[in-house]
Structure formats: C-alpha cells, structure tokens
Design an enzyme around this catalytic site. Sequence first.
Site, PDB file in Angstrom:
ATOM      1  CG  ASP A  30       0.124   0.104   7.272  1.00 51.53           C
ATOM      2  OD1 ASP A  30      -1.030  -0.256   7.583  1.00 51.53           O
ATOM      3  OD2 ASP A  30       0.710   1.060   7.809  1.00 51.53           O
ATOM      4  CG  HIS A  47      -8.579  -6.028   6.206  1.00 50.95           C
ATOM      5  ND1 HIS A  47      -7.376  -5.372   6.309  1.00 50.95           N
ATOM      6  CD2 HIS A  47      -9.332  -5.575   7.241  1.00 50.95           C
ATOM      7  CE1 HIS A  47      -7.408  -4.551   7.363  1.00 50.95           C
ATOM      8  NE2 HIS A  47      -8.581  -4.654   7.936  1.00 50.95           N
ATOM      9  CG  LEU A 141       8.707 -17.630  -1.534  1.00 53.63           C
ATOM     10  CD1 LEU A 141       9.904 -16.698  -1.508  1.00 53.63           C
ATOM     11  CD2 LEU A 141       7.469 -16.887  -2.007  1.00 53.63           C
TER      12      LEU A 141
HETATM   13  C1  IPE Z   1       1.497  -2.995  11.044  1.00 54.99           C
HETATM   14  O1  IPE Z   1       0.468  -2.179  10.577  1.00 54.99           O
HETATM   15  C2  IPE Z   1       0.974  -4.388  11.245  1.00 54.99           C
HETATM   16  C3  IPE Z   1       0.678  -5.146  10.040  1.00 54.99           C
HETATM   17  C4  IPE Z   1       0.880  -4.728   8.822  1.00 54.99           C
HETATM   18  C5  IPE Z   1       0.132  -6.464  10.260  1.00 54.99           C
HETATM   19  P1  IPE Z   1      -0.416  -1.306  11.581  1.00 54.99           P
HETATM   20  O2  IPE Z   1      -1.374  -0.553  10.726  1.00 54.99           O
HETATM   21  O3  IPE Z   1      -1.001  -2.159  12.626  1.00 54.99           O
HETATM   22  O4  IPE Z   1       0.677  -0.360  12.226  1.00 54.99           O
HETATM   23  P2  IPE Z   1       0.528   1.068  12.897  1.00 54.99           P
HETATM   24  O5  IPE Z   1      -0.568   0.952  13.906  1.00 54.99           O
HETATM   25  O6  IPE Z   1       0.164   2.024  11.809  1.00 54.99           O
HETATM   26  O7  IPE Z   1       1.861   1.353  13.484  1.00 54.99           O
HETATM   27  C1  IPE Z   2      -2.842  -3.469   7.077  1.00 58.01           C
HETATM   28  O1  IPE Z   2      -3.745  -2.472   6.747  1.00 58.01           O
HETATM   29  C2  IPE Z   2      -3.528  -4.741   7.525  1.00 58.01           C
HETATM   30  C3  IPE Z   2      -3.334  -5.058   8.944  1.00 58.01           C
HETATM   31  C4  IPE Z   2      -2.687  -4.319   9.795  1.00 58.01           C
HETATM   32  C5  IPE Z   2      -3.904  -6.291   9.401  1.00 58.01           C
HETATM   33  P1  IPE Z   2      -4.425  -1.557   7.848  1.00 58.01           P
HETATM   34  O2  IPE Z   2      -5.683  -2.228   8.316  1.00 58.01           O
HETATM   35  O3  IPE Z   2      -3.481  -1.214   8.928  1.00 58.01           O
HETATM   36  O4  IPE Z   2      -4.807  -0.283   6.987  1.00 58.01           O
HETATM   37  P2  IPE Z   2      -4.658   1.241   7.417  1.00 58.01           P
HETATM   38  O5  IPE Z   2      -3.267   1.438   7.914  1.00 58.01           O
HETATM   39  O6  IPE Z   2      -5.690   1.493   8.470  1.00 58.01           O
HETATM   40  O7  IPE Z   2      -4.929   1.991   6.161  1.00 58.01           O
HETATM   41 MG    MG Z   3      -2.177   0.304   9.188  1.00 59.00          MG
END
Ligand code: IPE
Ligand code: IPE
Ligand code: MG
Length: 250
Positions: A30, A47, A141
């Site tokens: 995240d 990303h 792995l």
């Molecule tokens: C969780 O992250 C999903 C992934 C890392 C793929 P999100 O950014 O979607 O989660 P929330 O919305 O903060 O709970």
């Molecule tokens: C995790 O990073 C990637 C996915 C959920 C696909 P985020 O896109 O959720 O990044 P934040 O949480 O908005 O910083």
């Molecule tokens: Mg996120």
Amino acid sequence: MVEFDSMALQPSSPVVQPSVVPRHVAIIMDGNGRWAAQRGLPRTEGHRRGADAVQRAVEACGEMGVDFLTLYAFSSENWKRPPAEVEALMFLLDRFLRNKLDEMLKKNVRFQAIGRLTDLPTSCQESLHRAIERTAGNTGLTLILALSYGGREEIVDGVKSVVRDVQDGRLDPATITPDVFSQHLYTRHWPDPDLLIRTSGELRLSNFLLWQLSYAEFWVTPKLWPDFNKSDLEEACAAFAQRERRFGGV
Ligand code: IPE
Ligand code: IPE
Ligand code: MG
C-alpha cells in the site's frame, strides 16, 4: 533453505527461535498513490515504482528462504478506482508478467494467482496463464499474486463449492470442518501465511485473506510501498522471529 522449526509453533513451546524464517509471507502493498503525491507525480508513477519494489521483495524472499509470498496486487474493491488508474494498473501487471518471466525462470520462482481472475482483461489473463505454465516446474519461491481478490468473495466462492459438492453427493455436511472448508478456498494448495506485512501505516486488512490470516503475525511499517526494500523485509522477519506464537495455548 528455510530454518523452520515446527516445534516453535507448538503452543507448548514458548521459546523464542531467532532463526525462524516465516514459511509464508503475505504483503498488502500500500501507499503507491501517496508516494507519487509526495513528489507531485501522477498516481500511476507510484504504481510503476511499486512494480520495482515487487521485484525486490521477490528476490529478497527467495534469498531468505521464504517458501511462499502472497502479494495483494489488486483488490475486488480496486475496480472502483477511476478507469484510467485501473487501466494503468492492468497495463503494469501485464508488462510485469511479460518482462519478468525470464528472470523469474532463472531465479526458480513459481508463479501462482488467486482471485476472480476472469475479471481481468484478456491480455492480462493470457500473460498470467503463460507465466504460471512456464514456471510450473520451478521449485524455489512460490509467488502468489492476489488479483481481483477479496476475502469475502473467496469465502462466498468456497461456500458455493461446498454446496455443489453436497448437492452432487460428494460431501457429507456432517464431515465439514475448518480443514475441509480450507480445501474449498483459492489457497487450498498452500499453508496459511505466518507473517502479514502492510506498508503505508494503515492498520486494516482491506478484505485480504480473511480466513487464512487467523493466526498470522502482523508487521506494519509507515514506509510507502515503492520504498520497501530488502532491509525492511529483514526487519519484519527479525520481528517475526521474536514473536511468541501461542495459537490460543499458554
Ligand atoms: C489494499 O489497498 C489493496 C491492495 C494493496 C491491492 P487499498 O489502498 O485498496 O486499501 P484501502 O482502500 O486503503 O483499505
Ligand atoms: C497500493 O497503493 C496499490 C493498489 C492498491 C493497487 P495505493 O494505490 O492504494 O496507494 P495509496 O494508498 O493511495 O497511497
Ligand atoms: Mg491504498
């Protein structure tokens, strides 16, 4: 190889085993968007850099002797994001699977995936199946990508699978136990995660592996996913090695 002493996991053995490497690590990757925002960049750049961190995590887990690494790459709920961001994520997934295949073959990594994979664009499904087939004979792995994955959806799919088996006369409802139900989940081939890592400091599961994380140890870092590196993984594993896993015992 894994120095994994299964005795350390028994309730009767509270002794800390500093050499215990988690057999299965799960990561909620995240913070890509925040990483980009802090630099005035578009979220997609976060990303893109997140994909580099995936490569580092895979290599580090392989080197440390982790057997299974499950990465939360795209949740059931992430489809709610703006179409351009979803498209960019799918593009990056496709590119990762195509570009990294040779390297994963060399590193003896075996690809697997969980989630409602037929939701993915056809090109991603093809790249994914190719990666899974080409690496099927690898013995290092196991890298499990959670894609269009939701824990509640997985449990519902598991219930449907149980109902089908009961209706077809293959399963006696009286024999259903947690172990039997586990065999109806996407993750039936692998042990439950021992260690759950979440980056970006959030203290929630976000619908990840709800059933399987029952007794996982949690480790959360404020670092954002694109900055995650081998030393963070080592720190998480060192913390894990100090934990006393009781599984409800004393
Ligand atoms: C969780 O992250 C999903 C992934 C890392 C793929 P999100 O950014 O979607 O989660 P929330 O919305 O903060 O709970
Ligand atoms: C995790 O990073 C990637 C996915 C959920 C696909 P985020 O896109 O959720 O990044 P934040 O949480 O908005 O910083
Ligand atoms: Mg996120």
